[in-house]
Design a protein around this motif. Structure first.
Motif, PDB file in Angstrom:
ATOM      1  N   LEU A  30       0.733  -1.326   0.233  1.00 26.64           N
ATOM      2  CA  LEU A  30       0.198   0.029  -0.066  1.00 26.64           C
ATOM      3  C   LEU A  30       0.736   1.280  -0.116  1.00 26.64           C
ATOM      4  O   LEU A  30       0.362   2.372   0.178  1.00 26.64           O
ATOM      5  CB  LEU A  30      -0.940   0.133   1.270  1.00 26.64           C
ATOM      6  N   VAL A  64       0.747   4.163  -6.001  1.00 20.20           N
ATOM      7  CA  VAL A  64       0.153   2.547  -5.841  1.00 20.20           C
ATOM      8  C   VAL A  64      -0.822   2.200  -7.171  1.00 20.20           C
ATOM      9  O   VAL A  64      -0.829   1.164  -7.422  1.00 20.20           O
ATOM     10  CB  VAL A  64      -0.566   2.561  -4.527  1.00 20.20           C
ATOM     11  N   SER A 475      -0.149   7.944  -4.071  1.00 17.58           N
ATOM     12  CA  SER A 475      -1.036   6.933  -4.662  1.00 17.58           C
ATOM     13  C   SER A 475      -0.840   6.836  -6.029  1.00 17.58           C
ATOM     14  O   SER A 475      -1.332   5.947  -6.755  1.00 17.58           O
ATOM     15  CB  SER A 475      -2.609   7.613  -4.650  1.00 17.58           C
ATOM     16  N   ARG A 489      -8.585   5.621  -0.429  1.00 20.84           N
ATOM     17  CA  ARG A 489      -8.861   4.050   0.273  1.00 20.84           C
ATOM     18  C   ARG A 489      -9.584   3.248  -0.573  1.00 20.84           C
ATOM     19  O   ARG A 489      -9.345   1.729  -0.343  1.00 20.84           O
ATOM     20  CB  ARG A 489      -9.261   4.259   1.643  1.00 20.84           C
ATOM     21  N   TYR A 492      -7.559   1.918  -3.157  1.00 19.69           N
ATOM     22  CA  TYR A 492      -6.668   0.698  -2.741  1.00 19.69           C
ATOM     23  C   TYR A 492      -7.387  -0.482  -2.536  1.00 19.69           C
ATOM     24  O   TYR A 492      -6.982  -1.703  -2.681  1.00 19.69           O
ATOM     25  CB  TYR A 492      -5.804   1.412  -1.505  1.00 19.69           C
ATOM     26  N   TYR A 496      -6.547  -4.257  -4.149  1.00 21.56           N
ATOM     27  CA  TYR A 496      -6.084  -5.401  -3.430  1.00 21.56           C
ATOM     28  C   TYR A 496      -7.090  -6.463  -2.650  1.00 21.56           C
ATOM     29  O   TYR A 496      -6.739  -7.325  -2.157  1.00 21.56           O
ATOM     30  CB  TYR A 496      -5.119  -5.108  -2.271  1.00 21.56           C
TER      31      TYR A 496
END
Lengths: 573, 89
Positions: A30, A64, A475, A489, A492, A496
């Motif tokens: 992350l 990310v 990010s 978030r 993210y 994942y």
């Protein structure tokens, strides 16, 4: 089509000119961009090292979500110990290399060491077959555009480039790292602040060529959820006001109104040339000269970048931004956006931060070394830099160096880095950011444009902005997309297939700041070192000086309880 | 009364106030009312000729205003949002 489970990292040893690929640590999944850079530098770089010596570590880390189908998410962070501030530094930029590295599953490039021959130059090739260091002496001291034109002939059309201009090779501390954009693969995007181009140059690394070949976008773990997020977010953005559709240069008149279109080395907050520096003039020029708004990276829905043409209709530069129009324009009493466009191109050619360079030239002018508004003199001066004149080197080394060179007293800076356009006197919460950010005076670390705040609100507003921007810059999302912590978030979580809580994302932003502060402390920097320089404490703009006391400033170093507005606050820089 | 939401960059004259209730049958009348209450606000949104400055986008109850924005009729309880961009680049 790499997915998160296949992530790799590249390690480059410039002492022996070798490069290897390793698995990317799963516990860092992350972390990207700025937060990943901070983590790696904390673990692998001696904070007391010479920033231009072999022990500094140069990090190139996409965000990310870079390389995915998420909109406007291909930013790449360049990190290292700054030769300008003496502390940790991260500067990020758009263009294609961030997207391309992540399509290859490369989460970060970590460059260490230094060639024994300081005159040798190298390139780094990254593609689906692997990575290798190649000789690049033939490109020594080439300006960025000429370099990229040559690289276009040497590498496939699918490749993008990260380059070091002559200023970086000369180890000038105002040097930037350039990346190529999507349309013409011009080196028009810059990780500009903090002199990281000098770190790249000190390692003999002239360019990185990233060829994704036929690699596709990264596969999220929860493709349906991720795809829905992309669709919804894009639709909401496109149905909204799209405030950056004409670029940041459209901010000029508002900044003037807020007393932060700084003039003549920041002695005034308004410019008499606001109409001729207004970005609206650039947009108007599209009709007669060509040029347009475009996206600097694939998948961008903001399209804030202007392509600027000259009077003959030929490409001049991209993008001409508010910060550049202020620092190289109004702050030097230059009245014409066309002159600023010329100087922006020259800075891009040399690989220089336009903010630092404009701040330095204004000091030279204020000292009597050049007439106010002398655009021809500025062009001559910029062209001296890679000729190595003393005056040129002083400008290339930034504001503080130019203050020393001229002996001039008025040197606006924080932590050795010149102040961006947004002035800390009318915008005191932004001043708190400049004083406390591990990055020094950097508006992208936490811009708060709210002149109506009371003193007891400065710290929370700055801390909120610093946390949101730290997460955004980790990010891969561009700040101009203005994502919130909740937005990030959620992406993210879908990437994942795990839930990322508000507490987690708040902690990530705070941890990034703590890692960076710890680095700076170990480097010998104190909180007092970060306070704004005397010029900003004594010379008023619109009757205001920067006078926030240290006991208020120091409250920044305590994590404040999250207020509800933290998670909806938009990144802004 | 219509409510004018004040975005952060414009809160200097309002002393930090984020919204202002003000009487007025049109947007122009309401903006004049805000100026009367908080001197210095008017020049932030109106140019020297009395027209709207160009760097903001205006919304009534979430709907973007177009055309002769200043003449937009307002009802009690209408919320006016001013969206303006601030960024460095």
């Amino acid at each position: 089509m790499a997915g998160p489970a296949d992530d790799k990292m590249i390690r480059v040893d410039m002492t022996n000119q070798t490069a290897t690929i390793e698995d990317f640590p799963a516990e860092y999944r992350l972390l990207g961009g700025r937060a990943l850079s901070a983590k790696i530098l904390s673990a692998e770089c001696d904070p007391t090292c010479d920033p231009l010596g072999p022990d500094n570590v140069l990090v190139m880390a996409p965000g990310v979500v870079s390389g995915t189908a998420a909109p406007t998410s291909g930013r790449i962070s360049i990190g290292g110990k700054s030769p300008l501030t003496g502390g940790i530094k991260e500067a990020n930029t758009g263009g294609q290399p961030g997207q391309h590295l992540m399509k290859l599953g490369i989460r970060v490039i970590v460059v260490k060491g230094q060639p024994s021959d300081a005159e040798a130059r190298y390139g780094l090739e990254v593609n689906a077959d692997g990575v290798k260091v190649v000789a690049a002496d033939a490109h020594k001291m080439k300006r960025n555009y000429a370099l990229c034109m040559d690289l276009h002939g040497e590498y496939p059309k699918t490749a993008s480039f990260i380059t070091c201009g002559p200023a970086g090779e000369m180890r000038l501390t105002g040097a930037s790292v350039a990346t190529t954009d999507q349309d013409n693969r011009y080196p028009a995007r810059h990780a500009a602040r903090g002199g990281l181009g000098a770190v790249m140059g000190s390692k003999g690394l002239k360019f990185v060529a990233v060829d994704p070949g036929r690699s596709g976008v990264r596969r999220p773990a929860d493709r349906a959820r991720f795809g829905e997020l992309c669709k919804t977010y894009t639709k909401d953005y496109q149905e909204g006001p799209q405030m950056f559709q004409f670029g940041t240069s459209s901010v000029v008149p508002m900044a003037n109104m807020l007393n932060t279109l700084v003039y003549k080395n920041r002695v005034e907050g308004q410019s008499p040339d606001v109409e001729t520096l207004d970005g609206a003039r650039i947009v108007e020029s599209f009709e007669t000269r060509g040029g347009e708004m475009h996206n600097c990276m694939t998948g961008c829905i903001v399209k804030c970048s202007n392509i600027v043409h000259d009077a003959q209709g030929e490409y001049k530069t991209s993008a001409l931004e508010f910060e550049t129009l202020t620092l190289l324009g109004s702050n030097c009493a230059v009245a014409s956006w066309e002159d600023v466009a010329d100087m922006d191109r020259l800075c891009d050619e040399l690989g220089l931060d336009t903010i630092e360079t404009g701040g330095a030239i204004a000091i030279l002018m204020d000292s009597g070394g050049l007439d106010w508004g002398d655009a021809d003199g500025m062009r001559t001066l910029l062209n001296e830099i890679d000729q190595g004149t003393d005056r040129g080197k002083a400008i290339g080394n930034g504001a503080v160096a130019t203050g020393k060179f001229t002996g001039h007293h008025r040197v606006p800076h924080a932590l050795g880095q010149t102040i961006p356009a947004w002035d800390p006197r009318p915008l005191k919460a932004t001043g708190v950011t400049y004083c406390t950010s591990p990055m020094g005076a950097d508006h992208t670390a936490g811009l708060v444009v709210n002149p109506g705040l009371s003193q007891d609100q400065y710290v929370w507003e700055s801390q909120k902005s610093q946390i949101v921007n730290a997460v955004c810059d980790s990010s891969g999302f561009c700040q101009f997309l203005q994502p919130s912590l909740d937005d990030i978030r959620n992406f993210y979580g879908a990437l994942y297939d795990e839930e990322v809580s508000r507490e987690q994302i708040h902690d990530q932003g705070w941890q990034c700041l703590e890692d960076e502060w710890a680095f700076n402390k170990a480097a010998g920097l104190t909180a007092e070192d970060g306070y704004l320089s005397e010029a900003l404490q004594k010379d008023p703009i619109a009757g205001q000086v920067f006078d926030v006391p240290m006991d208020i400033i120091n409250q920044m170093y305590t994590k404040l309880p999250a207020q509800e507005d933290l998670f909806a606050a938009k990144a802004s820089g | 009364m219509p409510i004018i939401q004040i975005p952060p960059p414009y809160r200097g004259p309002t002393g930090g106030a984020s919204e202002v209730d003000v009487d007025g049958a049109t947007l122009l009348e309401c903006l004049q009312g805000v100026e009367a209450k908080y001197p210095g606000f008017g020049p932030l949104v109106l140019d020297a000729k009395g027209g709207l400055r160009k760097f903001a986008t205006w919304f009534r109850n979430g709907d973007k205003l177009t055309g002769d924005v200043l003449s937009t009729p307002l009802e009690p309880g209408d919320a006016i949002d001013i969206i303006s961009s601030v960024a460095g680049g």
